[in-house]
Scaffold this motif. Structure first.
Motif, PDB file in Angstrom:
ATOM      1  N   ILE A 295       1.196   4.760   3.896  1.00 35.51           N
ATOM      2  CA  ILE A 295      -0.013   4.892   4.716  1.00 35.51           C
ATOM      3  C   ILE A 295      -0.566   6.312   4.595  1.00 35.51           C
ATOM      4  O   ILE A 295      -1.779   6.540   4.518  1.00 35.51           O
ATOM      5  CB  ILE A 295       0.279   4.526   6.179  1.00 35.51           C
ATOM      6  CG1 ILE A 295       0.586   3.023   6.290  1.00 35.51           C
ATOM      7  CG2 ILE A 295      -0.886   4.889   7.076  1.00 35.51           C
ATOM      8  CD1 ILE A 295       1.026   2.587   7.662  1.00 35.51           C
ATOM      9  N   ALA A 296       0.370   7.279   4.600  1.00 32.10           N
ATOM     10  CA  ALA A 296      -0.074   8.680   4.477  1.00 32.10           C
ATOM     11  C   ALA A 296      -0.748   8.923   3.136  1.00 32.10           C
ATOM     12  O   ALA A 296      -1.683   9.737   3.025  1.00 32.10           O
ATOM     13  CB  ALA A 296       1.112   9.619   4.665  1.00 32.10           C
ATOM     14  N   GLN A 301      -4.262  -1.896   0.810  1.00 29.88           N
ATOM     15  CA  GLN A 301      -3.710  -2.777   1.847  1.00 29.88           C
ATOM     16  C   GLN A 301      -2.768  -3.825   1.254  1.00 29.88           C
ATOM     17  O   GLN A 301      -1.812  -4.268   1.910  1.00 29.88           O
ATOM     18  CB  GLN A 301      -4.855  -3.471   2.596  1.00 29.88           C
ATOM     19  CG  GLN A 301      -4.393  -4.344   3.749  1.00 29.88           C
ATOM     20  CD  GLN A 301      -3.672  -3.557   4.841  1.00 29.88           C
ATOM     21  OE1 GLN A 301      -4.034  -2.399   5.088  1.00 29.88           O
ATOM     22  NE2 GLN A 301      -2.688  -4.157   5.474  1.00 29.88           N
ATOM     23  N   SER A 302      -2.997  -4.231   0.020  1.00 32.06           N
ATOM     24  CA  SER A 302      -2.132  -5.243  -0.610  1.00 32.06           C
ATOM     25  C   SER A 302      -0.692  -4.744  -0.746  1.00 32.06           C
ATOM     26  O   SER A 302       0.268  -5.509  -0.584  1.00 32.06           O
ATOM     27  CB  SER A 302      -2.692  -5.620  -1.986  1.00 32.06           C
ATOM     28  OG  SER A 302      -2.781  -4.461  -2.821  1.00 32.06           O
ATOM     29  N   ASP A 308       5.214  -5.279   4.481  1.00 30.36           N
ATOM     30  CA  ASP A 308       5.368  -6.034   5.725  1.00 30.36           C
ATOM     31  C   ASP A 308       6.110  -7.347   5.488  1.00 30.36           C
ATOM     32  O   ASP A 308       6.901  -7.801   6.335  1.00 30.36           O
ATOM     33  CB  ASP A 308       3.989  -6.312   6.329  1.00 30.36           C
ATOM     34  CG  ASP A 308       3.346  -5.034   6.870  1.00 30.36           C
ATOM     35  OD1 ASP A 308       4.109  -4.075   7.158  1.00 30.36           O
ATOM     36  OD2 ASP A 308       2.110  -4.996   6.989  1.00 30.36           O
ATOM     37  N   THR A 309       5.843  -7.988   4.353  1.00 27.76           N
ATOM     38  CA  THR A 309       6.550  -9.239   4.025  1.00 27.76           C
ATOM     39  C   THR A 309       8.047  -8.984   3.867  1.00 27.76           C
ATOM     40  O   THR A 309       8.884  -9.752   4.374  1.00 27.76           O
ATOM     41  CB  THR A 309       5.974  -9.849   2.741  1.00 27.76           C
ATOM     42  OG1 THR A 309       4.579 -10.088   2.916  1.00 27.76           O
ATOM     43  CG2 THR A 309       6.687 -11.141   2.405  1.00 27.76           C
ATOM     44  N   ALA A 329       0.720  -1.350  11.700  1.00 23.55           N
ATOM     45  CA  ALA A 329      -0.217  -0.347  12.252  1.00 23.55           C
ATOM     46  C   ALA A 329      -1.413  -0.227  11.308  1.00 23.55           C
ATOM     47  O   ALA A 329      -1.275  -0.270  10.080  1.00 23.55           O
ATOM     48  CB  ALA A 329       0.481   1.005  12.377  1.00 23.55           C
ATOM     49  N   PRO A 330      -2.616  -0.070  11.842  1.00 19.97           N
ATOM     50  CA  PRO A 330      -3.804   0.060  10.986  1.00 19.97           C
ATOM     51  C   PRO A 330      -3.773   1.339  10.210  1.00 19.97           C
ATOM     52  O   PRO A 330      -3.278   2.352  10.656  1.00 19.97           O
ATOM     53  CB  PRO A 330      -4.951   0.017  12.009  1.00 19.97           C
ATOM     54  CG  PRO A 330      -4.346   0.486  13.280  1.00 19.97           C
ATOM     55  CD  PRO A 330      -2.942   0.027  13.276  1.00 19.97           C
ATOM     56  N   ALA A 331      -4.325   1.256   9.015  1.00 16.59           N
ATOM     57  CA  ALA A 331      -4.373   2.437   8.148  1.00 16.59           C
ATOM     58  C   ALA A 331      -5.343   3.437   8.701  1.00 16.59           C
ATOM     59  O   ALA A 331      -6.417   3.088   9.176  1.00 16.59           O
ATOM     60  CB  ALA A 331      -4.764   2.031   6.727  1.00 16.59           C
TER      61      ALA A 331
END
Length: 332
Positions: A295-296, A301-302, A308-309, A329-331
């Motif tokens: 994220i940093a 998003q993929s 997450d999977t 958490a949203p990017a």
């Protein structure tokens, strides 16, 4: 002098051929069917009116098969034994229709006489009968065992005669089982002695029985001969008792061993669950740290969805959990 009545018994021919033997057996079965009031098809048994030499084997076999069905549940072989007994000149045939029945009848009479004779002995009394095999000695001990063996023999002989009487009444007694009755008789004597002696620990000499004037106040002295008779009558009872005792002794050792094995298995399962949970926790922390780094670095998003999977496969989400509580958490 009154004229002698003709005998209705069918004579047993000697040194007969196979065809003559079948013909004779058919006559015996027909006589049994008629004496028991069963209906007979005249056409089926009509060939028996002819001489056996004029009958062909196929016709004779057909008559035999028909009569064998009519005499059921009786067995043709048993009926032949009965006929031979009636035709015999044995002076003791009044004791039973078969030799083994007469033998057991005589054995039961001898056992009963021995039981009464040993009970009349002064060495067999209400005090000595309550002793165990290690307490008595000498002639009194021998007479006590003879008394118990006679009681067991009466019980075993009674059982054998009772069982044979049922089969003989139905005409289904089979001589191939004769040895079974003798082996059962020997087992009955052994079982009677074991049953009466094994339970001697529960039969303490009663103070009242030491006084002959008060002997009728207690019946403990009758328990051993009763147990001997019961053991002789039912050898399977003693077998089941000994089998249960062996199972109880085995359970003392196998039960504790099984408990130890179950406890070790439970500890092993708990340790495996703890290790698995620790591994999942470490993997989930690593994935969360990797996701924070991605994220940093503002990855697509993929890529975050793949993380997450993988995280969802490690962490089991309770059914009551809401989607928002586990959403990534949203990017920034």
């Amino acid at each position: 002098m009154e004229p002698q009545k003709p005998s209705t018994d069918i004579p047993v021919p000697q040194n007969e051929t196979l065809k003559g033997s079948i013909y004779h057996e058919c006559r015996i079965m027909l006589d049994y069917v008629l004496k028991n009031g069963k209906q007979v098809d005249v056409q089926q048994v009509a060939p028996l009116e002819q001489d056996e030499k004029t009958l062909d084997s196929a016709t004779l076999i057909g008559v035999y098969n028909y009569l064998a069905e009519q005499v059921k549940p009786a067995l043709p072989g048993t009926l032949i034994l009965f006929a031979k007994n009636k035709a015999s000149i044995n002076r003791f045939k009044f004791l039973g229709p078969l030799p083994i029945v007469r033998q057991f009848m005589a054995l039961c009479i001898i056992s009963l006489v021995a039981l009464i004779a040993t009970s009349l002995s002064g060495t067999v009394n209400i005090n000595d009968i309550q002793m165990s095999m290690l307490q008595g000695a000498g002639w009194s001990q021998a007479m006590r065992f003879l008394f118990l063996m006679s009681a067991a023999s009466v019980g075993a002989g009674f059982y054998a005669l009772f069982e044979m009487n049922n089969y003989i009444s139905a005409g289904t007694f089979d001589t191939k089982y004769s040895s079974t009755y003798w082996s059962r008789y020997v087992l009955g004597i052994v079982a009677g002695i074991l049953l009466s002696e094994l339970f001697v620990v529960f039969i303490g000499p009663n103070e009242q029985t030491k006084d002959s004037t008060m002997a009728l106040d207690s019946a403990t002295y009758l328990l051993k001969p009763i147990l001997a008779i019961l053991g002789g009558f039912s050898a399977s009872l003693v077998y089941r008792i000994l089998n249960r005792l062996i199972s109880a002794v085995e359970s003392i050792f196998t039960g504790s061993a099984n408990q130890m094995i179950a406890q070790k298995q439970q500890e092993f399962d708990l340790q495996n669950q703890a290790n698995e949970q620790q591994l999942k926790t470490t993997s989930a922390q690593n994935l969360l740290a990797l996701k924070a780094t991605l994220i940093a670095n503002k990855v697509p998003q993929s890529v975050l969805d793949q993380v997450d999977t993988a995280l969802g496969q490690i962490i089991t989400v309770p059914p009551s959990a809401t989607p928002s509580s586990v959403a990534p958490a949203p990017a920034k």
